[in-house]
Enzyme design. Structure first.
Site, PDB file in Angstrom:
ATOM      1  N   SER A 110       0.648  -1.337  -0.100  1.00  0.00           N
ATOM      2  CA  SER A 110       0.112   0.017  -0.195  1.00  0.00           C
ATOM      3  C   SER A 110       0.912   1.290  -0.096  1.00  0.00           C
ATOM      4  O   SER A 110       1.694   1.539  -0.819  1.00  0.00           O
ATOM      5  CB  SER A 110      -0.879   0.030   1.210  1.00  0.00           C
ATOM      6  OG  SER A 110      -1.801   0.884   1.139  1.00  0.00           O
ATOM      7  N   ASP A 245      -2.699   6.318  -3.426  1.00  0.00           N
ATOM      8  CA  ASP A 245      -1.450   5.566  -3.012  1.00  0.00           C
ATOM      9  C   ASP A 245      -0.905   4.670  -4.103  1.00  0.00           C
ATOM     10  O   ASP A 245      -1.391   4.365  -5.180  1.00  0.00           O
ATOM     11  CB  ASP A 245      -1.921   4.967  -1.477  1.00  0.00           C
ATOM     12  CG  ASP A 245      -2.906   3.823  -1.753  1.00  0.00           C
ATOM     13  OD1 ASP A 245      -3.554   3.737  -2.675  1.00  0.00           O
ATOM     14  OD2 ASP A 245      -2.724   3.059  -0.749  1.00  0.00           O
ATOM     15  N   ASP A 247      -1.125   1.242  -4.384  1.00  0.00           N
ATOM     16  CA  ASP A 247      -1.918   0.241  -4.685  1.00  0.00           C
ATOM     17  C   ASP A 247      -3.495   0.496  -5.124  1.00  0.00           C
ATOM     18  O   ASP A 247      -4.124  -0.286  -5.419  1.00  0.00           O
ATOM     19  CB  ASP A 247      -2.046  -1.014  -3.841  1.00  0.00           C
ATOM     20  CG  ASP A 247      -3.021  -0.605  -2.568  1.00  0.00           C
ATOM     21  OD1 ASP A 247      -2.762   0.412  -2.126  1.00  0.00           O
ATOM     22  OD2 ASP A 247      -3.602  -1.665  -2.187  1.00  0.00           O
ATOM     23  N   ASP A 249      -5.873   1.936  -3.781  1.00  0.00           N
ATOM     24  CA  ASP A 249      -7.309   1.880  -2.700  1.00  0.00           C
ATOM     25  C   ASP A 249      -7.463   3.083  -1.915  1.00  0.00           C
ATOM     26  O   ASP A 249      -8.565   3.168  -1.244  1.00  0.00           O
ATOM     27  CB  ASP A 249      -7.127   0.624  -2.357  1.00  0.00           C
ATOM     28  CG  ASP A 249      -6.392   0.523  -0.821  1.00  0.00           C
ATOM     29  OD1 ASP A 249      -5.512   1.504  -0.774  1.00  0.00           O
ATOM     30  OD2 ASP A 249      -6.355  -0.683  -0.021  1.00  0.00           O
TER      31      ASP A 249
END
Length: 482
Positions: A110, A245, A247, A249
């Site tokens: 993340s 960010d 990834d 999400d």
């Protein structure tokens, strides 16, 4: 074969479950550790049926391909079949897996620094629960010697249906005439965002693309990125700037002036636009959610998507007809019953960055107003947040313990400037509500050795100052004890 007790492995390797998935230093995430976690997920949750398909995806961290190969080897050992969806946003993998009723594994750290990574697990129904996590950690698995087979072939269907989810939800000329910048950095969502925004008619400008991983934290925007937003908006004449960010999400959204919007305010606006009657959100989010009177019910939870999802399930079981969840980082979780102009939005109860970004753009376009005007009618409550990096969790816990019971301890940080504490909320970390209405919330990160600080005030600059003063006071105190 090597028999591995997951609890012992967690203690020995340092790779353990945090707020969202198993995470650790890349150096700790060996092939054996990653394979063991994968087998524990499949076997511990009784998913290892012969021939069962397992969706697998990754972000753009340099360590992610190696972890993917270890996970794929373990999937094969369990008798299952890997459907490798390539590099794609976490919500895209989750949406694909849920639509195909198959489990999924996402290799991502993340927003945390590039020297760390992680693995996130999904049942066919969605994110694993805390009970599922406990079952994984209690497993004992036999791991075969790792054989490097190279990267699996990429199945592009997951990314295709994720993009279609949003292109089909809005009218094709929705963003015609708007110039939208994408702060691309190393986000795995950067090309996906470009495709969606372009398909909806926007003139898209690429900003700061890099192949070097950049750990963007949407809850703690750096001073460099704050200034970048202002500079880009002015230089390119932008109507908005969109980023995520690593990834994809958690969104990062700036208005036409280049000012980044807070994630909890983005969530509030998005949930209202989608017609939610109930919202579920962590205790750290802005109290404007309640005082706006936009929702019939607000449920507060601990920080982390598993707790938000549990709250959403509770609300739906209790009769709520349209449920949304969101976090302070801006990640939006779509429950059942949400709509856009009468069109049903399929549920996606995992953090998503694309939906809230598109909703805010749609709101501004339909109202024929700039993005900055969307918050004008909201209660004037402002939140800010930041973190102390490389701050041992043990020190965070000791600090919170002293602040819970010792009035002199918090006066040592803030003096009498905030007045007295009228309430301590221990839902997650320590949230102090002062008699002047201001709030300071401290919480050790669940993903890294960091101490997070959230603050709320009736003035935006004051909220930022509360965070700065608090973290500086804690850093000084810690330095004095070393």
């Amino acid at each position: 074969m090597t028999s591995i007790n997951i609890q012992n492995m967690m203690a020995d390797s340092g790779v353990a479950f945090g707020t969202s998935g198993a995470r650790g230093l890349v150096s700790q995430m060996t092939d054996q550790v990653c394979a063991a976690y994968t087998l524990a997920f499949l076997q511990g949750l009784n998913l290892a049926e012969p021939g069962r398909k397992i969706a697998l995806g990754m972000d753009l961290r340099p360590s992610s391909p190696g972890i993917v190969q270890a996970c794929a080897a373990a999937i094969k050992q369990a008798g299952c079949e890997t459907v490798f969806c390539g590099a794609l946003p976490t919500p895209a993998l989750a949406f694909y897996a849920m639509s195909r009723h198959i489990p999924a594994i996402m290799v991502t750290g993340s927003h945390i620094p590039f020297d760390r990574n992680g693995i996130k697990f999904y049942r066919a129904e969605g994110e694993i629960s805390k009970a599922d996590e406990a079952a994984i950690t209690q497993a004992v698995v036999d791991v075969a010697e790792f054989a490097e087979d190279g990267m699996p072939p990429v199945n592009s269907e997951a990314l295709k249906i994720y993009k279609h989810r949003y292109i089909a939800l809005f009218e094709r000329d929705l963003l015609a005439g708007w110039r939208v910048g994408i702060y691309e950095h190393s986000s795995v969502a950067r090309d996906c965002l470009r495709d969606i925004l372009s398909a909806l008619g926007a003139d898209v400008i690429s900003l700061a693309r890099t192949d070097t991983f950049v750990p963007i934290d949407t809850e703690a925007v750096s001073e460099t990125d704050r200034q970048r937003g202002l500079d880009w908006a002015k230089e390119y004449g932008l109507d908005a700037i969109i980023s995520t960010d690593g990834d994809g999400d958690r969104p990062l959204i700036a208005d036409e002036t280049g000012n980044w919007l807070r994630g909890d305010i983005v969530g509030l606006l998005c949930a209202r636009f989608l017609g939610a009657d109930t919202v579920v959100t962590p205790v750290s989010c802005n109290t404007a959610i309640e005082t706006s009177a936009a929702f019939k019910r607000v449920i507060r939870t601990r920080i982390g998507s598993p707790y938000v999802i549990a709250g959403m399930e509770q609300a739906e079981a209790g009769g709520s007809e349209s449920v949304a969840g969101f976090e302070a980082n801006g990640g939006f979780l779509a429950g059942n019953g949400l709509q856009v102009a009468g069109r049903r939005l399929a549920a996606l109860p995992t953090r998503d960055a694309v939906l809230p970004a598109l909703v805010l753009l749609a709101m501004a376009k339909r109202r024929n107003c700039p993005l900055s005007a969307l918050t004008a009618q909201l209660p004037q409550r402002y939140t800010a947040s930041d973190r102390l990096r490389d701050f041992p969790t043990a020190h965070s816990q000791a600090l919170l313990a002293s602040l819970q019971s010792d009035d002199a301890a918090y006066q040592g940080l803030w003096g009498t400037a905030l007045g007295s504490v009228v309430r301590r909320d221990l839902t997650d970390g320590l949230r102090l509500i002062f008699n002047n209405g201001e709030i300071v919330h401290l919480r050790p990160s669940g993903n890294a050795p960091e101490l997070r600080c959230y603050a709320e005030s009736a003035d935006a600059a004051r909220a930022q100052e509360l965070v700065r003063l608090t973290l500086q006071g804690i850093a000084d105190r810690y330095a004095a004890t070393r």
